[in-house]
Design a protein around this motif. Structure first.
Motif, PDB file in Angstrom:
ATOM      1  N   PRO A 196      26.808 -10.647  79.731  1.00 49.13           N
ATOM      2  CA  PRO A 196      27.260  -9.420  79.755  1.00 49.13           C
ATOM      3  C   PRO A 196      28.649  -8.896  79.921  1.00 49.13           C
ATOM      4  O   PRO A 196      29.215  -7.970  79.679  1.00 49.13           O
ATOM      5  N   ASP A 197      28.913 -10.450  80.706  1.00 48.57           N
ATOM      6  CA  ASP A 197      30.775 -10.433  81.158  1.00 48.57           C
ATOM      7  C   ASP A 197      31.395 -10.757  79.399  1.00 48.57           C
ATOM      8  O   ASP A 197      32.979 -10.163  79.723  1.00 48.57           O
ATOM      9  N   THR A 198      31.329 -11.646  78.843  1.00 47.01           N
ATOM     10  CA  THR A 198      31.993 -12.204  78.026  1.00 47.01           C
ATOM     11  C   THR A 198      31.287 -11.436  76.927  1.00 47.01           C
ATOM     12  O   THR A 198      32.329 -11.841  75.762  1.00 47.01           O
ATOM     13  N   GLY A 199      29.755 -11.159  76.428  1.00 41.74           N
ATOM     14  CA  GLY A 199      29.860 -11.192  75.053  1.00 41.74           C
ATOM     15  C   GLY A 199      29.492 -12.113  73.744  1.00 41.74           C
ATOM     16  O   GLY A 199      29.447 -12.150  73.338  1.00 41.74           O
ATOM     17  N   GLU A 200      30.060 -13.469  75.079  1.00 36.80           N
ATOM     18  CA  GLU A 200      29.036 -14.310  74.043  1.00 36.80           C
ATOM     19  C   GLU A 200      27.763 -14.806  73.948  1.00 36.80           C
ATOM     20  O   GLU A 200      27.243 -14.337  74.743  1.00 36.80           O
ATOM     21  N   ASP A 201      27.888 -15.739  73.197  1.00 35.77           N
ATOM     22  CA  ASP A 201      25.815 -15.744  73.155  1.00 35.77           C
ATOM     23  C   ASP A 201      25.684 -16.369  74.639  1.00 35.77           C
ATOM     24  O   ASP A 201      26.103 -18.011  74.480  1.00 35.77           O
ATOM     25  N   GLY A 202      24.163 -16.312  75.195  1.00 33.92           N
ATOM     26  CA  GLY A 202      24.300 -16.895  76.165  1.00 33.92           C
ATOM     27  C   GLY A 202      23.205 -18.672  76.048  1.00 33.92           C
ATOM     28  O   GLY A 202      22.691 -18.501  75.175  1.00 33.92           O
ATOM     29  N   VAL A 203      23.610 -19.676  76.747  1.00 36.98           N
ATOM     30  CA  VAL A 203      22.685 -20.627  76.428  1.00 36.98           C
ATOM     31  C   VAL A 203      22.212 -20.586  77.421  1.00 36.98           C
ATOM     32  O   VAL A 203      21.427 -22.269  77.997  1.00 36.98           O
ATOM     33  N   MET A 204      22.838 -20.288  78.662  1.00 35.53           N
ATOM     34  CA  MET A 204      22.041 -20.603  80.196  1.00 35.53           C
ATOM     35  C   MET A 204      21.416 -19.451  80.416  1.00 35.53           C
ATOM     36  O   MET A 204      21.968 -18.455  80.442  1.00 35.53           O
ATOM     37  N   ASN A 205      20.603 -19.580  82.268  1.00 42.29           N
ATOM     38  CA  ASN A 205      20.648 -18.782  82.436  1.00 42.29           C
ATOM     39  C   ASN A 205      21.662 -17.415  83.168  1.00 42.29           C
ATOM     40  O   ASN A 205      22.814 -18.920  83.809  1.00 42.29           O
ATOM     41  N   LYS A 206      21.801 -16.464  83.477  1.00 40.25           N
ATOM     42  CA  LYS A 206      22.710 -16.401  84.184  1.00 40.25           C
ATOM     43  C   LYS A 206      22.908 -15.740  85.898  1.00 40.25           C
ATOM     44  O   LYS A 206      22.026 -15.787  85.978  1.00 40.25           O
ATOM     45  N   CYS A 207      24.045 -16.891  85.750  1.00 42.27           N
ATOM     46  CA  CYS A 207      23.808 -17.080  87.760  1.00 42.27           C
ATOM     47  C   CYS A 207      24.992 -18.100  88.129  1.00 42.27           C
ATOM     48  O   CYS A 207      26.023 -18.253  87.233  1.00 42.27           O
ATOM     49  N   GLU A 208      25.107 -18.464  89.091  1.00 43.11           N
ATOM     50  CA  GLU A 208      26.369 -18.435  90.141  1.00 43.11           C
ATOM     51  C   GLU A 208      26.453 -20.606  89.452  1.00 43.11           C
ATOM     52  O   GLU A 208      27.671 -21.021  88.921  1.00 43.11           O
ATOM     53  N   LYS A 209      25.477 -21.013  88.926  1.00 43.22           N
ATOM     54  CA  LYS A 209      25.015 -21.941  87.254  1.00 43.22           C
ATOM     55  C   LYS A 209      26.405 -21.836  86.776  1.00 43.22           C
ATOM     56  O   LYS A 209      27.376 -22.663  86.080  1.00 43.22           O
ATOM     57  N   SER A 210      26.055 -21.221  85.602  1.00 46.47           N
ATOM     58  CA  SER A 210      26.505 -20.879  84.600  1.00 46.47           C
ATOM     59  C   SER A 210      27.781 -20.390  84.807  1.00 46.47           C
ATOM     60  O   SER A 210      28.706 -21.022  84.710  1.00 46.47           O
ATOM     61  N   GLU A 211      28.700 -19.659  85.870  1.00 46.89           N
ATOM     62  CA  GLU A 211      29.885 -19.597  85.880  1.00 46.89           C
ATOM     63  C   GLU A 211      30.462 -20.606  87.177  1.00 46.89           C
ATOM     64  O   GLU A 211      31.559 -20.841  86.097  1.00 46.89           O
ATOM     65  N   GLU A 212      29.805 -21.266  87.363  1.00 49.24           N
ATOM     66  CA  GLU A 212      30.321 -22.645  87.524  1.00 49.24           C
ATOM     67  C   GLU A 212      30.605 -23.947  86.442  1.00 49.24           C
ATOM     68  O   GLU A 212      31.194 -24.537  86.704  1.00 49.24           O
ATOM     69  N   LEU A 213      29.925 -23.610  85.286  1.00 51.61           N
ATOM     70  CA  LEU A 213      30.276 -24.682  84.752  1.00 51.61           C
ATOM     71  C   LEU A 213      30.542 -23.703  83.306  1.00 51.61           C
ATOM     72  O   LEU A 213      31.268 -24.987  82.262  1.00 51.61           O
ATOM     73  N   GLY A 214      31.311 -22.398  83.627  1.00 48.34           N
ATOM     74  CA  GLY A 214      32.015 -21.642  82.030  1.00 48.34           C
ATOM     75  C   GLY A 214      31.226 -21.370  80.795  1.00 48.34           C
ATOM     76  O   GLY A 214      32.119 -21.390  80.022  1.00 48.34           O
ATOM     77  N   LEU A 215      29.260 -21.607  81.097  1.00 48.59           N
ATOM     78  CA  LEU A 215      29.112 -21.657  80.385  1.00 48.59           C
ATOM     79  C   LEU A 215      28.679 -19.429  79.928  1.00 48.59           C
ATOM     80  O   LEU A 215      27.943 -19.320  81.027  1.00 48.59           O
ATOM     81  N   PRO A 216      28.456 -19.325  78.967  1.00 49.61           N
ATOM     82  CA  PRO A 216      27.676 -17.566  78.754  1.00 49.61           C
ATOM     83  C   PRO A 216      26.411 -17.416  79.109  1.00 49.61           C
ATOM     84  O   PRO A 216      25.513 -18.947  78.817  1.00 49.61           O
ATOM     85  N   GLY A 217      25.508 -16.748  79.932  1.00 50.68           N
ATOM     86  CA  GLY A 217      24.425 -16.818  80.079  1.00 50.68           C
ATOM     87  C   GLY A 217      23.554 -15.265  79.840  1.00 50.68           C
ATOM     88  O   GLY A 217      23.870 -15.011  79.124  1.00 50.68           O
ATOM     89  N   ILE A 218      21.839 -15.567  80.271  1.00 51.14           N
ATOM     90  CA  ILE A 218      21.309 -14.819  79.800  1.00 51.14           C
ATOM     91  C   ILE A 218      20.529 -14.212  81.241  1.00 51.14           C
ATOM     92  O   ILE A 218      20.340 -15.377  81.871  1.00 51.14           O
ATOM     93  N   THR A 219      20.138 -13.062  80.996  1.00 49.94           N
ATOM     94  CA  THR A 219      20.223 -12.281  82.052  1.00 49.94           C
ATOM     95  C   THR A 219      18.500 -12.544  81.961  1.00 49.94           C
ATOM     96  O   THR A 219      17.880 -12.903  81.126  1.00 49.94           O
TER      97      THR A 219
END
Length: 445
Positions: A196-219
């Motif tokens: 929802p923040d980047t518009g990129e296809d999610g690859v892992m859960n949307k959470c602090e860990k996805s932000e830490e790894l710089g990866l798009p998340g799935i809610t």
């Protein structure tokens, strides 16, 4: 051919049997449960009988996995009916439901019949081929539901995606209900799978860990929204709805609501979802990429509670093999999926039984009896006289380390490689035939 299973602790969820018995198998069926003396009286001295020692082991009904991907036809470099069946037998699984998202997609009577024909020749375990709900899983027109029912597919699934056209989906459910089929639902609102923040296809859960790894998340809402929709459509149509690979607290809550409302619904949870959380993702690597993704600990705890209560009544694997090249990559590039047939029983015993969530009897219920009832397989899911001799002899004391190099599956993609577990399959029987014998016991015998 007769098989005499001696001195095993029989667990039968159907009858409540929970004690030491010998089991006599005659041909494809269970002939007798009893003492050593009672069974000896039945046998003639000159008979050639295969004897299996089950001392210290549970004798359970063979596990039934409602959710596997055998990739056959069309993607045999990932898995085949033969290798998938061998992996299942090693894991104590005697019946599997194969998802239809192969190449080509299984969407006609003829395609179902062909897989069933080949599976009888190539797989050591029973394979029930599921059919797609729409042609080619494209979500545009309904597949040959009547024909696939005639071919024995038992259930329909669009696994890998959801049917996003609700009107078309409801019509498919109505036809499935008419022909006695179940709906196995992969619940995913595809338009929300982008971060929802980047518009990129999610690859892992949307959470602090996805932000830490710089990866798009799935809610979580990606799953929860379609779960709710499918439950209401099942209520409208009366079809039995089975929710696949559930991963969120929201789905557990919705299941409670649906059952209170009397909806014909069931749900499965996979070991990776009731064991691992985003806290276990140590790096940006494809072995941690699965769909639905690993969630947060609050979701894991809710799933475990749901399994304990029986709200989530089935443990399945979503066995999804890929080549090493497809998984040995960063998450943005890697394929979604994890293998699980060879590890599900050991992980379930270690984490849920040893962990105090389930009793051994409840493990047998979640992995065999409940799946059999959902599929309407009255002769399976039980260790009682007259039932089909699909059996697993499970040793709860054996400790070992999961090693993907020893897997019989072509897929090695799992974050559980190197995990120490307790409990292992010693023997697997399908239709009374010994289809797996654990080599670790050969020296002892």
């Amino acid at each position: 051919m007769k098989t005499w299973i001696q001195n095993g602790h029989v667990l039968d969820p159907l009858t409540g049997t929970d004690q030491i018995y010998d089991v006599l198998v005659d041909g494809k069926d269970i002939k007798k449960l009893g003492t050593r003396e009672e069974i000896a009286k039945i046998l003639k001295k000159e008979e050639n009988v295969q004897v299996l020692d089950a001392s210290g082991c549970y004798v359970m009904p063979g596990f039934i996995d409602l959710h596997v991907h055998f990739r056959d036809p069309g993607l045999e470099y990932k898995e085949t009916l033969k290798t998938g069946g061998e992996a299942a037998a090693r894991g104590g699984v005697t019946t599997v439901c194969a998802m239809p998202n192969t190449k080509p997609v299984i969407d006609t009577k003829e395609k179902v019949e062909e897989v069933h024909r080949r599976a009888k020749e190539e797989s050591p375990v029973h394979v029930i081929q599921l059919g797609a709900i729409t042609v080619g899983e494209e979500g545009k027109e309904l597949a040959d539901i009547k024909g696939m029912a005639e071919a024995g597919c038992i259930a329909l699934s669009e696994d890998g995606k959801s049917v996003m056209n609700s009107a078309l989906y409801r019509e498919g459910m109505k036809i499935a209900k008419k022909y006695g089929l179940r709906i196995f639902a992969h619940c995913e609102e595809i338009d929300l799978r982008r971060d929802p923040d980047t518009g990129e296809d999610g690859v892992m859960n949307k959470c602090e860990k996805s932000e830490e790894l710089g990866l798009p998340g799935i809610t979580n809402s990606v799953e929860d929204i379609i779960t709710a929709r499918d439950i209401f459509l099942a209520k409208d149509t009366g079809v039995h709805l089975h929710l696949c690979h559930c991963s969120t607290k929201g789905t557990v809550d919705l299941m409670r609501m649906a059952k209170e409302e009397g909806v014909s619904v069931s749900a499965e949870v996979c070991p990776h979802h009731f064991i691992l959380s985003t806290d276990d993702i140590t790096e940006d690597h494809g072995r941690f990429k699965m769909n639905p993704p690993l969630r947060e600990m609050k979701d894991v705890e809710a799933l475990r509670q749901g399994i304990k209560e029986g709200v989530m009544e089935v443990i399945s694997t979503d066995h999804a093999p890929h080549s090493a090249e497809e998984k040995d990559a960063p998450m943005r590039k890697a394929a979604f999926g994890i293998v699980g047939l060879e590890t599900s029983a050991s992980l379930t015993y270690t984490e849920l039984v040893e962990g105090g969530v389930l009793t051994p009897m409840q493990m047998a219920e979640r992995m065999s009896f409940a799946p059999a009832r959902i599929l309407g397989l009255e002769n399976k899911g039980s260790v009682s006289e007259g039932k089909t001799a699909d059996l697993v002899v499970f040793d709860p004391s054996r400790e070992y380390e999961i090693d993907t190099d020893t897997f019989l599956s072509k897929g090695k993609n799992t974050p559980f490689d190197g995990w120490k577990v307790k409990g292992d399959v010693k023997y697997t029987l399908v239709d009374g035939k010994l289809v797996y014998k654990n080599k670790a016991y050969e020296e002892q015998e």
